[in-house]
Design a protein around this motif. Structure first.
Motif, PDB file in Angstrom:
ATOM      1  N   ALA A  75       0.836  -1.201   0.000  1.00 57.93           N
ATOM      2  CA  ALA A  75       0.000   0.000   0.000  1.00 57.93           C
ATOM      3  C   ALA A  75       0.873   1.254   0.000  1.00 57.93           C
ATOM      4  CB  ALA A  75      -0.923   0.003   1.211  1.00 57.93           C
ATOM      5  N   GLY A  76       1.965   1.214   0.760  1.00 54.32           N
ATOM      6  CA  GLY A  76       2.887   2.345   0.781  1.00 54.32           C
ATOM      7  C   GLY A  76       3.515   2.584  -0.567  1.00 54.32           C
ATOM      8  N   ASN A  77       3.808   1.488  -1.266  1.00 55.95           N
ATOM      9  CA  ASN A  77       4.321   1.583  -2.629  1.00 55.95           C
ATOM     10  C   ASN A  77       3.330   2.304  -3.530  1.00 55.95           C
ATOM     11  OD1 ASN A  77       5.393   1.016  -5.218  1.00 55.95           O
ATOM     12  ND2 ASN A  77       4.423  -0.986  -5.241  1.00 55.95           N
ATOM     13  N   ALA A  78       2.041   1.963  -3.388  1.00 52.81           N
ATOM     14  CA  ALA A  78       1.003   2.566  -4.233  1.00 52.81           C
ATOM     15  C   ALA A  78       0.653   3.985  -3.790  1.00 52.81           C
ATOM     16  CB  ALA A  78      -0.246   1.687  -4.223  1.00 52.81           C
ATOM     17  N   VAL A  79       0.515   4.190  -2.479  1.00 54.63           N
ATOM     18  CA  VAL A  79       0.134   5.513  -1.964  1.00 54.63           C
ATOM     19  C   VAL A  79       1.346   6.442  -2.047  1.00 54.63           C
ATOM     20  CG1 VAL A  79      -0.635   6.821   0.045  1.00 54.63           C
ATOM     21  CG2 VAL A  79      -1.605   4.554  -0.414  1.00 54.63           C
ATOM     22  N   GLY A  80       1.227   7.466  -2.854  1.00 58.67           N
ATOM     23  CA  GLY A  80       2.333   8.405  -3.032  1.00 58.67           C
ATOM     24  C   GLY A  80       1.828   9.808  -3.296  1.00 58.67           C
ATOM     25  N   LEU A  81       2.697  10.637  -3.850  1.00 60.66           N
ATOM     26  CA  LEU A  81       2.295  12.008  -4.174  1.00 60.66           C
ATOM     27  C   LEU A  81       1.125  12.030  -5.144  1.00 60.66           C
ATOM     28  CD1 LEU A  81       5.784  13.738  -4.615  1.00 60.66           C
ATOM     29  CD2 LEU A  81       4.269  13.840  -2.640  1.00 60.66           C
ATOM     30  N   GLY A  82       1.011  10.967  -5.957  1.00 58.21           N
ATOM     31  CA  GLY A  82      -0.087  10.900  -6.912  1.00 58.21           C
ATOM     32  C   GLY A  82      -1.455  10.914  -6.268  1.00 58.21           C
ATOM     33  N   ASN A  83      -1.555  10.385  -5.036  1.00 57.92           N
ATOM     34  CA  ASN A  83      -2.836  10.333  -4.344  1.00 57.92           C
ATOM     35  C   ASN A  83      -3.303  11.695  -3.859  1.00 57.92           C
ATOM     36  OD1 ASN A  83      -1.365   7.633  -3.935  1.00 57.92           O
ATOM     37  ND2 ASN A  83      -3.458   7.090  -3.426  1.00 57.92           N
ATOM     38  N   PHE A  84      -2.363  12.499  -3.397  1.00 60.52           N
ATOM     39  CA  PHE A  84      -2.731  13.753  -2.749  1.00 60.52           C
ATOM     40  C   PHE A  84      -2.444  14.998  -3.591  1.00 60.52           C
ATOM     41  CE2 PHE A  84      -1.826  10.630   0.585  1.00 60.52           C
ATOM     42  CZ  PHE A  84      -3.036  10.652   1.275  1.00 60.52           C
ATOM     43  N   VAL A  85      -1.665  14.842  -4.659  1.00 61.34           N
ATOM     44  CA  VAL A  85      -1.369  15.976  -5.539  1.00 61.34           C
ATOM     45  C   VAL A  85      -1.880  15.712  -6.948  1.00 61.34           C
ATOM     46  CG1 VAL A  85       0.450  17.395  -6.564  1.00 61.34           C
ATOM     47  CG2 VAL A  85       0.649  16.658  -4.190  1.00 61.34           C
ATOM     48  N   ARG A  86      -1.479  14.571  -7.530  1.00 62.71           N
ATOM     49  CA  ARG A  86      -1.854  14.298  -8.927  1.00 62.71           C
ATOM     50  C   ARG A  86      -3.347  14.009  -9.077  1.00 62.71           C
ATOM     51  NH1 ARG A  86      -1.973  10.812 -13.405  1.00 62.71           N
ATOM     52  NH2 ARG A  86      -0.618  11.500 -15.110  1.00 62.71           N
ATOM     53  N   PHE A  87      -3.928  13.254  -8.131  1.00 55.91           N
ATOM     54  CA  PHE A  87      -5.356  12.931  -8.224  1.00 55.91           C
ATOM     55  C   PHE A  87      -6.230  14.186  -8.180  1.00 55.91           C
ATOM     56  CE2 PHE A  87      -9.375  11.904  -6.007  1.00 55.91           C
ATOM     57  CZ  PHE A  87      -9.964  11.110  -6.979  1.00 55.91           C
ATOM     58  N   PRO A  88      -6.066  15.067  -7.172  1.00 58.54           N
ATOM     59  CA  PRO A  88      -6.864  16.305  -7.184  1.00 58.54           C
ATOM     60  C   PRO A  88      -6.646  17.135  -8.446  1.00 58.54           C
ATOM     61  CG  PRO A  88      -5.812  16.006  -5.058  1.00 58.54           C
ATOM     62  CD  PRO A  88      -5.218  14.986  -5.978  1.00 58.54           C
ATOM     63  N   THR A  89      -5.409  17.113  -8.964  1.00 55.56           N
ATOM     64  CA  THR A  89      -5.120  17.853 -10.192  1.00 55.56           C
ATOM     65  C   THR A  89      -5.921  17.294 -11.361  1.00 55.56           C
ATOM     66  OG1 THR A  89      -2.874  18.370  -9.454  1.00 55.56           O
ATOM     67  CG2 THR A  89      -3.303  18.502 -11.820  1.00 55.56           C
ATOM     68  N   GLN A  90      -5.917  15.972 -11.514  1.00 53.11           N
ATOM     69  CA  GLN A  90      -6.652  15.342 -12.610  1.00 53.11           C
ATOM     70  C   GLN A  90      -8.154  15.575 -12.474  1.00 53.11           C
ATOM     71  OE1 GLN A  90      -5.196  13.941 -15.326  1.00 53.11           O
ATOM     72  NE2 GLN A  90      -3.320  14.661 -14.363  1.00 53.11           N
ATOM     73  N   VAL A  91      -8.669  15.508 -11.260  1.00 53.34           N
ATOM     74  CA  VAL A  91     -10.091  15.771 -11.031  1.00 53.34           C
ATOM     75  C   VAL A  91     -10.425  17.211 -11.404  1.00 53.34           C
ATOM     76  CG1 VAL A  91     -11.909  15.961  -9.279  1.00 53.34           C
ATOM     77  CG2 VAL A  91     -10.331  14.032  -9.215  1.00 53.34           C
ATOM     78  N   ALA A  92      -9.613  18.140 -10.906  1.00 55.70           N
ATOM     79  CA  ALA A  92      -9.890  19.561 -11.125  1.00 55.70           C
ATOM     80  C   ALA A  92      -9.794  19.942 -12.594  1.00 55.70           C
ATOM     81  CB  ALA A  92      -8.923  20.413 -10.297  1.00 55.70           C
ATOM     82  N   GLN A  93      -8.868  19.335 -13.317  1.00 57.03           N
ATOM     83  CA  GLN A  93      -8.643  19.724 -14.707  1.00 57.03           C
ATOM     84  C   GLN A  93      -9.501  18.947 -15.699  1.00 57.03           C
ATOM     85  OE1 GLN A  93      -4.394  19.380 -15.342  1.00 57.03           O
ATOM     86  NE2 GLN A  93      -3.963  21.249 -14.187  1.00 57.03           N
ATOM     87  N   ASN A  94     -10.278  17.986 -15.207  1.00 60.49           N
ATOM     88  CA  ASN A  94     -11.083  17.150 -16.109  1.00 60.49           C
ATOM     89  C   ASN A  94     -12.556  17.107 -15.712  1.00 60.49           C
ATOM     90  OD1 ASN A  94      -9.147  15.691 -18.146  1.00 60.49           O
ATOM     91  ND2 ASN A  94      -8.087  15.652 -16.163  1.00 60.49           N
ATOM     92  N   GLY A  95     -13.081  18.269 -15.348  1.00 59.95           N
ATOM     93  CA  GLY A  95     -14.511  18.393 -15.138  1.00 59.95           C
ATOM     94  C   GLY A  95     -15.052  17.910 -13.820  1.00 59.95           C
TER      95      GLY A  95
END
Length: 518
Positions: free
Chosen positions: A18-38
């Motif tokens: 889980a630590g391998n999977a949980v990274g900056l992508g969860n807390f920075v990249r995910f909100p970015t993708q949500v915000a920029q894609n409607g």
């Protein structure tokens, strides 16, 4: 065969994965993708991609890792050679292994050339928050000044990477497992505290702006936006699934290689996905966007605010990205007053923990490569990796635009290697063999209807980000430093993978017939 280190406990394995999977992508990249894609338009294809692509490829990589571990391999080259020879003669299987190992090596080095600096930024900003260093200053200028202070950047990078070296040097069960057993629970605790604060925050600046507006933006399906931008949103969603689950890197296979031959992979793989999605969707989705929305009057320009919420949310979405956390969110923490120092430090410490637990897996991949393939002792190998990361990371500091160019190639190679996962670990390994391996020692039975999803639907969905990444690279200009770095890593990775397979399987490659079988 020399006994390899193994996970001491099941919970240690799950937390490490889980630590391998949980990274900056969860807390920075995910909100970015949500915000920029409607907003809510993004969530529909996101869950489709998770079910039909993310979970199948996760199982494939767990199976491949455990299978390679039976032969004493924790790296991709030898593992995929072994799996490919189920359908091909050893000399043909050899090249599938070489290319897979080349991609995994180059990915790990190139990704960490900048990823470790991002983690270092988070460590720095945790310190800057608790000391109030950016309070009362222009946060954009403060961030620029920090990046130009190379000594300070290297200090926080060095602290992070030295701690990684110490953790990995202690081994899998006595090092990595012990560290993640502390860091992962703390990560979830920090995130839950932040989410709790966001939920009770309400409208701190203006009664017309609340965290609820941010939640509505994320969780209200925007069918109109999705209809107009379907391919773009689907591409972003499938790409996010790969980043968030750490697929297509070889590091899940590496961690799974430390399993026993009959240890469960089916339920463990699903548990890893579940923990990651809880961190990303529930926790990550409840932080940055709602927080930014509640403080919109402080971060959105007045002329945009005057156009209404829709325009302001669009502005936030357009500005969301890596820099947003270091330029705009600090304004939010400043607006909180004295409490902002605490919550700012907590937010950036959360990012540091998330990045660290992902980086430790990639660090171990290269260390395992040196240990197993070149016979370098683990404690020595960890410092060799430190030097590799130091050299690879210098262009990130000194060459403008280098990070973005390398990142584009990393995105492409991630999806390409994931395609190799399916081709080699399912088709060349043979689907029936894969299905049998998936259920060996399993705590759950994967429904039979999931088999055609793995065989047919997952590879089709995989082509979406692969083609999308390839299109973005066509016509893109690569400056010579980025081009040199990429080609160099390919060459070194191919040579290493070539050597690692030849070293152990020379006889069967010469005779072109399988000799070693466990």
């Amino acid at each position: 065969m020399e006994q390899r280190d193994q996970w001491a406990t099941k919970i240690g394995l799950i937390l490490a994965m889980a630590g391998n999977a949980v990274g900056l992508g969860n807390f920075v990249r995910f909100p970015t993708q949500v915000a920029q894609n409607g907003g809510g338009a993004f969530m529909v294809p996101y869950f489709i991609a998770l079910f039909f692509l993310g979970i199948p490829v996760m199982w494939i990589e767990w199976v491949a890792g455990r299978y390679g571990g039976k032969y004493g391999h924790g790296t991709l080259g030898p593992t995929y050679y072994l799996m490919a020879r189920e359908s091909l003669k050893p000399r043909s299987a050899f090249w599938w292994g070489v290319i897979s190992g080349m991609l995994a090596f180059s990915l790990t080095v190139l990704l960490n050339s900048y990823y470790l600096h991002l983690i270092g930024w988070s460590a720095a900003y945790s310190w800057f928050s608790i000391t109030g260093a950016y309070f009362g200053k222009n946060t954009g200028d403060f961030f620029s000044n920090y990046l130009n202070n190379h000594g300070e950047v290297m200090l926080f990078w060095g602290i992070t990477v030295i701690l990684l070296a110490i953790a990995v040097g202690q081994g899998v069960s006595k090092g990595i497992e012990r560290w993640v057993k502390v860091m992962m629970p703390l990560l979830y605790i920090f995130a839950i505290i932040m989410v709790g604060y966001v939920f009770v925050l309400g409208s701190p600046i203006d009664p017309n702006w609340s965290t609820i507006d941010g939640f509505k933006f994320i969780w209200s399906p925007n069918w109109s936006y999705l209809g107009k931008h379907f391919y773009t949103v689907l591409l972003a969603a499938t790409g996010q699934i790969f980043f968030t689950l750490s697929l297509g890197m070889g590091i899940i296979q590496n961690y799974a290689s430390y399993l026993g031959p009959d240890d469960d992979v089916a339920l463990s793989g699903l548990a890893t996905v579940s923990l990651n999605e809880f961190a990303e969707v529930v926790l990550g989705g409840s932080l940055a966007v709602p927080l930014a929305t509640a403080y919109a009057p402080k971060i959105v320009p007045p002329d945009v605010l005057s156009q209404g919420k829709s325009a302001a949310l669009s502005w936030i979405g357009a500005k969301f990205g890596l820099g947003f956390s270091y330029t705009s969110l600090p304004n939010v923490f400043v607006s909180m007053g004295s409490a902002g120092k605490f919550f700012g430090a907590l937010w950036f410490l959360l990012l540091w923990f998330a990045g660290f637990t992902s980086a430790i897996a990639m660090y171990n991949y290269l260390t395992a490569l040196l240990e197993e393939d070149l016979g370098i002792k683990r404690k020595v190998g960890t410092w060799v990796v430190f030097l590799i990361y130091l050299i690879a990371g210098l262009p990130v500091i000194y060459i403008s635009g280098y990070m973005d160019q390398v990142d584009a190639w990393v995105s492409f190679q991630l999806t390409l290697l994931a395609l190799f996962d399916i081709i080699i670990a399912v088709y060349l390994f043979k689907p029936d063999n894969f299905w049998e391996e998936l259920h060996k020692g399993a705590y759950m039975s994967v429904p039979g209807w999931y088999k055609p999803i793995i065989l047919y639907i997952a590879p089709i969905l995989l082509l979406i980000p692969l083609i999308g990444s390839a299109k973005s690279l066509i016509g893109a200009t690569l400056e010579w430093p980025a081009r040199l770095a990429i080609i160099s890593m390919w060459i070194v990775g191919a040579i290493e993978s070539y050597y690692s397979i030849k070293k152990k399987y020379r006889e069967e490659l010469e005779k072109n017939e399988v000799i070693i079988k466990v």
